[in-house]
Design a protein around this motif. Sequence first.
Motif, PDB file in Angstrom:
ATOM      1  N   SER A   1      -4.011 -53.200 -59.413  1.00  0.00           N
ATOM      2  CA  SER A   1      -5.271 -52.917 -58.741  1.00  0.00           C
ATOM      3  C   SER A   1      -5.790 -51.548 -59.178  1.00  0.00           C
ATOM      4  N   GLY A   2      -4.889 -50.572 -59.215  1.00  0.00           N
ATOM      5  CA  GLY A   2      -5.256 -49.233 -59.664  1.00  0.00           C
ATOM      6  C   GLY A   2      -5.709 -49.253 -61.116  1.00  0.00           C
ATOM      7  N   PHE A   3      -4.971 -50.011 -61.926  1.00  0.00           N
ATOM      8  CA  PHE A   3      -5.287 -50.061 -63.353  1.00  0.00           C
ATOM      9  C   PHE A   3      -6.675 -50.676 -63.578  1.00  0.00           C
ATOM     10  N   PHE A   4      -6.949 -51.777 -62.873  1.00  0.00           N
ATOM     11  CA  PHE A   4      -8.234 -52.452 -63.058  1.00  0.00           C
ATOM     12  C   PHE A   4      -9.393 -51.589 -62.582  1.00  0.00           C
ATOM     13  N   SER A   5      -9.191 -50.921 -61.444  1.00  0.00           N
ATOM     14  CA  SER A   5     -10.292 -50.090 -60.952  1.00  0.00           C
ATOM     15  C   SER A   5     -10.536 -48.923 -61.912  1.00  0.00           C
ATOM     16  N   TYR A   6      -9.443 -48.388 -62.458  1.00  0.00           N
ATOM     17  CA  TYR A   6      -9.577 -47.283 -63.414  1.00  0.00           C
ATOM     18  C   TYR A   6     -10.298 -47.780 -64.664  1.00  0.00           C
ATOM     19  N   LEU A   7      -9.881 -48.972 -65.130  1.00  0.00           N
ATOM     20  CA  LEU A   7     -10.479 -49.560 -66.327  1.00  0.00           C
ATOM     21  C   LEU A   7     -11.974 -49.814 -66.115  1.00  0.00           C
ATOM     22  N   SER A   8     -12.311 -50.302 -64.902  1.00  0.00           N
ATOM     23  CA  SER A   8     -13.724 -50.563 -64.593  1.00  0.00           C
ATOM     24  C   SER A   8     -14.530 -49.284 -64.705  1.00  0.00           C
ATOM     25  N   LEU A   9     -13.982 -48.222 -64.114  1.00  0.00           N
ATOM     26  CA  LEU A   9     -14.746 -46.968 -64.109  1.00  0.00           C
ATOM     27  C   LEU A   9     -14.797 -46.336 -65.491  1.00  0.00           C
ATOM     28  N   LYS A  10     -13.731 -46.540 -66.258  1.00  0.00           N
ATOM     29  CA  LYS A  10     -13.710 -45.966 -67.601  1.00  0.00           C
ATOM     30  C   LYS A  10     -14.648 -46.711 -68.541  1.00  0.00           C
ATOM     31  N   SER A  11     -14.892 -47.983 -68.249  1.00  0.00           N
ATOM     32  CA  SER A  11     -15.693 -48.751 -69.203  1.00  0.00           C
ATOM     33  C   SER A  11     -17.189 -48.674 -68.895  1.00  0.00           C
ATOM     34  N   ILE A  12     -17.553 -47.954 -67.864  1.00  0.00           N
ATOM     35  CA  ILE A  12     -18.989 -47.849 -67.587  1.00  0.00           C
ATOM     36  C   ILE A  12     -19.549 -46.512 -68.082  1.00  0.00           C
ATOM     37  N   ARG A  13     -20.833 -46.538 -68.344  1.00  0.00           N
ATOM     38  CA  ARG A  13     -21.544 -45.301 -68.674  1.00  0.00           C
ATOM     39  C   ARG A  13     -22.731 -45.193 -67.731  1.00  0.00           C
ATOM     40  N   LEU A  14     -22.918 -43.999 -67.207  1.00  0.00           N
ATOM     41  CA  LEU A  14     -24.020 -43.785 -66.257  1.00  0.00           C
ATOM     42  C   LEU A  14     -25.192 -43.115 -66.955  1.00  0.00           C
ATOM     43  N   SER A  15     -26.385 -43.584 -66.692  1.00  0.00           N
ATOM     44  CA  SER A  15     -27.582 -42.878 -67.139  1.00  0.00           C
ATOM     45  C   SER A  15     -28.441 -42.673 -65.906  1.00  0.00           C
ATOM     46  N   ILE A  16     -28.952 -41.456 -65.776  1.00  0.00           N
ATOM     47  CA  ILE A  16     -29.745 -41.157 -64.584  1.00  0.00           C
ATOM     48  C   ILE A  16     -31.157 -40.743 -64.997  1.00  0.00           C
ATOM     49  N   ILE A  17     -32.130 -41.414 -64.445  1.00  0.00           N
ATOM     50  CA  ILE A  17     -33.517 -41.079 -64.763  1.00  0.00           C
ATOM     51  C   ILE A  17     -34.145 -40.456 -63.515  1.00  0.00           C
ATOM     52  N   VAL A  18     -34.536 -39.203 -63.667  1.00  0.00           N
ATOM     53  CA  VAL A  18     -35.082 -38.483 -62.518  1.00  0.00           C
ATOM     54  C   VAL A  18     -36.601 -38.725 -62.472  1.00  0.00           C
ATOM     55  N   PRO A  19     -37.163 -39.040 -61.310  1.00  0.00           N
ATOM     56  CA  PRO A  19     -38.620 -39.260 -61.245  1.00  0.00           C
ATOM     57  C   PRO A  19     -39.390 -37.965 -61.506  1.00  0.00           C
TER      58      PRO A  19
ATOM     59  N   GLY B   1     -17.824 -45.123 -58.133  1.00  0.00           N
ATOM     60  CA  GLY B   1     -16.564 -45.594 -57.552  1.00  0.00           C
ATOM     61  C   GLY B   1     -16.530 -47.094 -57.434  1.00  0.00           C
ATOM     62  N   THR B   2     -15.359 -47.570 -57.083  1.00  0.00           N
ATOM     63  CA  THR B   2     -15.222 -49.010 -56.858  1.00  0.00           C
ATOM     64  C   THR B   2     -14.078 -49.288 -55.882  1.00  0.00           C
ATOM     65  N   THR B   3     -14.212 -50.352 -55.132  1.00  0.00           N
ATOM     66  CA  THR B   3     -13.114 -50.780 -54.259  1.00  0.00           C
ATOM     67  C   THR B   3     -12.464 -52.020 -54.854  1.00  0.00           C
ATOM     68  N   PHE B   4     -13.016 -52.457 -55.947  1.00  0.00           N
ATOM     69  CA  PHE B   4     -12.511 -53.661 -56.590  1.00  0.00           C
ATOM     70  C   PHE B   4     -11.143 -53.365 -57.217  1.00  0.00           C
ATOM     71  N   PRO B   5     -10.199 -54.273 -57.332  1.00  0.00           N
ATOM     72  CA  PRO B   5     -10.313 -55.679 -56.961  1.00  0.00           C
ATOM     73  C   PRO B   5      -9.883 -56.031 -55.534  1.00  0.00           C
ATOM     74  N   LEU B   6      -9.140 -55.152 -54.834  1.00  0.00           N
ATOM     75  CA  LEU B   6      -8.551 -55.646 -53.591  1.00  0.00           C
ATOM     76  C   LEU B   6      -8.943 -54.892 -52.334  1.00  0.00           C
ATOM     77  N   SER B   7      -9.864 -54.005 -52.433  1.00  0.00           N
ATOM     78  CA  SER B   7     -10.366 -53.319 -51.251  1.00  0.00           C
ATOM     79  C   SER B   7      -9.298 -52.546 -50.482  1.00  0.00           C
ATOM     80  N   PHE B   8      -8.177 -52.262 -51.132  1.00  0.00           N
ATOM     81  CA  PHE B   8      -7.152 -51.452 -50.471  1.00  0.00           C
ATOM     82  C   PHE B   8      -7.402 -49.971 -50.724  1.00  0.00           C
TER      83      PHE B   8
END
Lengths: 624, 297
Positions: free
Chosen positions: B53-71, B140-147
């Motif tokens: 569960s820890g590994f998957f949540s870490y992998l999820s967060l590592k595989s995303i990229r954030l872009s922020i567009i300010v109005p 952040g993420t609570t996936f996969p098991l919400s623990f």
Amino acid sequence: MKIDKTIRALTYVPLFIGLISLAHSLYPAGLIFLVILTAATYLDLVVGKPLPGVLLTVCGVLGTLIFAIIAVRMPFEAIAYWIMFLSIIKMLGKKAMRDLKQIIALSFFNFLDSAVFHYSVVFVLYLILYIVAASIALVVITFLDEKKETTLKTEVRSTLTKFGIRFGIGTIIMSIFFFVFLPRSPYVLLRAQVYAPSRKEGFSNELKMGKVEDMNLQDQILLRIKPLNRIKEKVLYVRGIVYNKYEKDTWLRDPEDLPGWKHFGEIKGTRTLRSYSITIEPMNTRVLYAPDYPERIDIRRVAFTPSWGKVFLVAGRNLLQKTQYNSYSSASPDTELPEELDFRDIPEVLTPILDSLFFAENLKGKTAEETANNIKYHFLRNYRYSIEEAPDSNWIQNFIVKKRGHCEYFATLSALLLRRAGIPSRLVGGFLTDEWNRFGSYFVIRTRHAHTWVEYYANGEWVSMDPTPPAAKKGEVLGNLREYVDYLAYLWTTQVLEFSFSNQLKIFLNLRSSLKKLFTGQRILILIACFAGLLLASAALFFIARKFTIKENVATQYFRKFERILKIKGIKIEPGMTAGDIEQIVKSSAAVAFLREYLMCRFSGQCDYQELKRKYENFRKSIS
Amino acid sequence: MARVKPFVSYVKLKKWGRYYAVLTLLLGFAAVNSGNNLLYFFLAALLSIMALSGFFSYLSLKSIRLSIIVPEEIYAKTVNYLKIRVSNRNIVPVFLIYVKKSDKEKVLFDMIPPKSYRESLMPYYFERRGYSNVDAVFAGTTFPLSFTIREMYYPLNLKVLVFPHIYRIRHEDRSLYPKNAGWGAQSTKEGAIGDFMGLRKYEKHDSVSRIYWKKVKNKDLFVKRFHDEDFKEFTLEISSRASESEIEKVASMAVYYLENGHSVGLSVDGKEELPPDSGMKQKIRILEKLALLSYED
């Protein structure tokens, strides 16, 4: 808000697996709970009428009180039944997201409880199914809970299910690693609660005529004996218990133990000990069985006493659990003749019949060996083996007249004849097997292998004598498959249930020595080359597999079906036709509706697959 | 658009996660004390679930990229919306990714398919006007098991200019601040009614009803020009020591008038900072001046 039926059903799967596993180990009472749970699930999923919360709370409290009373006598069973009862109560009530989480928690407790009762290899199957099902359910519930929703789109559900399956399989693989390396201690504070309700029975201090016959009619596996040396016997005599007293058609071991009795005498003949690894299935027995002639036994967590007649008796209560131990046997018979015991005693009422047999068959020899051989060969030549002779008070007469019977008759009459001739003799109860498992290289001992033979005392040692003629062999159905399944069960016992601190040590030591060997000389270079090659091959395979697995969009799959139906009806969709063109040709409102939904799905990025499916079905029905 | 890289990640236990941890400990205790290998197997499964569960949540967060567009326009004491784009670089989908500044300023992405992105608006609240830092957001993420909740800290260090709070102004407030609120006296803006200003040629965008039919010559069409009676042109007066509420009032009035097509200027302590003008650019200019009026970093 009511949670979608599919989601609820997904949550009930792990509960069912947990409860089936528990019901299996508590058969037949567990089956009743399983039936009730099935009915409750039917009420929930099909009828859709949950019972009022107050009623369920009252039932829950009353049930808990009843199980608390039962727990006074049978604590472990009571807890198991209570958990099953709570599962049913939960199933009957309303289901919010919190309740579904509680149902998964209950499924866990059901399954955990079954681990205390279950010792069968089938447990592995339940375990795999449970982990996968629980993973899917937990993943789906987490998703819905976080989104504060009660239903899932088909596409998302299928993606989550796939993820859940992968997660479950990953968990199983990783569990094996953890199981092997979790720190164990050779010392435990409590003994494992091992409760395996078993109808299997071994030998006790009393052997009533007919008991072995009963055992011979059954076919349950009791023991598996793996020779640890390279010598392989064709048949194996497994010593159980030795009886000294015969009265009222019953052999007795009296006394069970002789305080202050000197342990075995000097080992004569070859001093090489043959060692065996023995796994004993859960059975009610007093004896630790070992191949003839046992000298020593190594066993963890079970106290035992070496007793007269080269017998090892469990100290305290009978052995009930699945156990593994090692035994060391020699070719030296027992030499001790305890003075306190009378091995010549026979009931007076039998004297005339024994004398007449001696006289009629001329069995008496000049020496003890000659007499013993006369008796043995008389039976082997003139009698035949039969298991269909029910014992009665007049069994000796019937046996002599019919000249057929089973080991109890042969051994008992031989022992009594020897005694009548003044030769000390005793009866040995144990097993005789020639069933060899080729896959696991071990002897299988079944209930039907129960056997008795005689030992007589001559020239300072107890000589074994088996006067029973061989029984006719029966062919076995699916012999190879049966052998393999039994091998799996053996592996389960030896590699999982009896996995211990010493096994862990062995693994570490083997690993260390293997690594030492690997990292010497040029081997490391070969290893690196192999590893690099493997990596390259895997990468190539991965890319090839990716290239050839083109996943078709669900919407496209429906469109293909749509195309096929039209083709059957004689309408062919040519490449390059637009949706408008198709609409004009088809001229069916259902087809047009489907096409619009398909286009929406395929190109807008917002797709309701259920709606697409519904429109496809409408089209299919309209056209047929 | 600002692309940001994660800094650190950390894990927090949720309620069910705490139960899970306690259960694992108890089971471990039972396994060690009983030597029952099936309990060990269960313990192994629980630990595996925790690790995976820890590994998957870490992998999820590592595989995303954030872009922020300010109005372009950010206002104080108002909910502003930052556009968040989350891209999934992995070949498997990622689930339940949220981006947040605080529990109330949060946006959830339920599923991001492999090699694609999703966009959503995240509410963001600024307390005061002037330059402000958007320090960081958490993905952040609570996936996969919400623990557990696994979060990654994304340092942004974006400096944004926050305009004063704008509110709906009352009628009586409208006459407070204009310095030379002539009713269109200096206006050259053309309206449909008001004083006559002469004729001009008809243009395509003019309404047909405005054609002055009496003056039709050689197929040339003319329309009458009038002063726009409602049109105002004025300069808003404010002191450099004005209170926050006064600044907000002036800003609100400027926005109100400019959005209604008037021409507004700004004078600080009697000195004309911005001559009257109309349009969006003027609105931004006035708001910028007001945002930085007696601003202390």
